[in-house]
Design an enzyme around this catalytic site. Sequence first.
Site, mmCIF file in Angstrom:
data_model
loop_
_atom_site.group_PDB
_atom_site.id
_atom_site.type_symbol
_atom_site.label_atom_id
_atom_site.label_comp_id
_atom_site.label_asym_id
_atom_site.label_seq_id
_atom_site.Cartn_x
_atom_site.Cartn_y
_atom_site.Cartn_z
ATOM 1 N N ARG A 80 50.270 74.914 54.645
ATOM 2 C CA ARG A 80 49.583 74.027 56.123
ATOM 3 C C ARG A 80 48.623 73.214 55.576
ATOM 4 N NH1 ARG A 80 46.018 75.503 60.523
ATOM 5 N NH2 ARG A 80 47.271 74.844 62.393
ATOM 6 N N ILE A 106 47.927 69.936 65.470
ATOM 7 C CA ILE A 106 48.950 70.924 64.554
ATOM 8 C C ILE A 106 48.726 72.271 65.348
ATOM 9 C CG2 ILE A 106 47.358 70.949 62.588
ATOM 10 C CD1 ILE A 106 49.618 72.084 60.902
ATOM 11 N N SER A 107 49.703 72.772 65.903
ATOM 12 C CA SER A 107 49.588 74.065 66.632
ATOM 13 C C SER A 107 48.783 75.240 65.554
ATOM 14 C CB SER A 107 50.838 74.577 67.083
ATOM 15 O OG SER A 107 51.267 73.815 67.878
ATOM 16 N N GLN A 108 47.980 76.128 66.325
ATOM 17 C CA GLN A 108 47.675 77.301 65.656
ATOM 18 C C GLN A 108 48.656 78.024 64.868
ATOM 19 O OE1 GLN A 108 46.172 78.791 69.331
ATOM 20 N NE2 GLN A 108 46.093 80.720 67.935
#
EC number: 2.1.1.77
Length: 259
Positions: A80, A106-108
């Site tokens: 990530r 960016i999503s968790q």
Amino acid sequence: MRKRVDPPAGGRLAPGITPANSNTRISAGALPRAPAQPAPLASGNLGLNSDRLRQAMVQRLRTQGIVDERVLNAMAAVPRHLFVDEALASRAYEDAALPIGHSQTISQPWVVARMIAAVCEDRAPARVLEVGAGCGYQAAVLAQIVREVHAIERIRGLYELARGHLRALRLATRVRLIHGDGMLGVPGVAPFDAIVVAAAGLAIPQALLDQLAPGGRLIAPEGSTHQRLVLIERTGATAWSRKELEAVRFVPLRAGIQS
């Protein structure tokens, strides 16, 4: 803490969808906002520790209720920190949304894992559409599980960002990346076994519902100020079932494309 979340004001159901409420929990807080650039393949010294940090992230996901080993293995496989700005790389494995530029995030990790696990539960989708590719991270995770991934992004700068990330990880041939209006889907490729929407609208676009295969699942955030994930399954030619999941916070779903 678990609490009841009411449907957002102004929300409406597409024809044929029936509601089924469930308890929800707040899973995302305020989102940071700062510009981001493509991260190089080695973000400082983090690359030396990224395997350990990813495994710690996976263990945290287990404690948060993610039990699908396919999803956990996929999350462990994708670095990530390569998808965020180098200045934010040290935070890449926190359970937090991070800015990627263009007022997007960016999503968790938990949200990414939760959405993928929901559409993959008790099945193995062969063709998946992601709406809102952003920096390409979720598409990269999906590509570890799904044979055919199509990801659409409306913002040209993010499309280019995602393309660079996917190429760097040699995933460009496994993910078909499209610069276009995600609310329209990709009718020329449909139907899809699963659709994952990474931005929140007041209602799920009918075009996306129509592009689900029979028995296919769509997961998306819905709402404006108060949002929650909804899981939709196609049950007939003009019928869909609907289940409400956790409360979340996403950027808005917008129509059109941005150069």
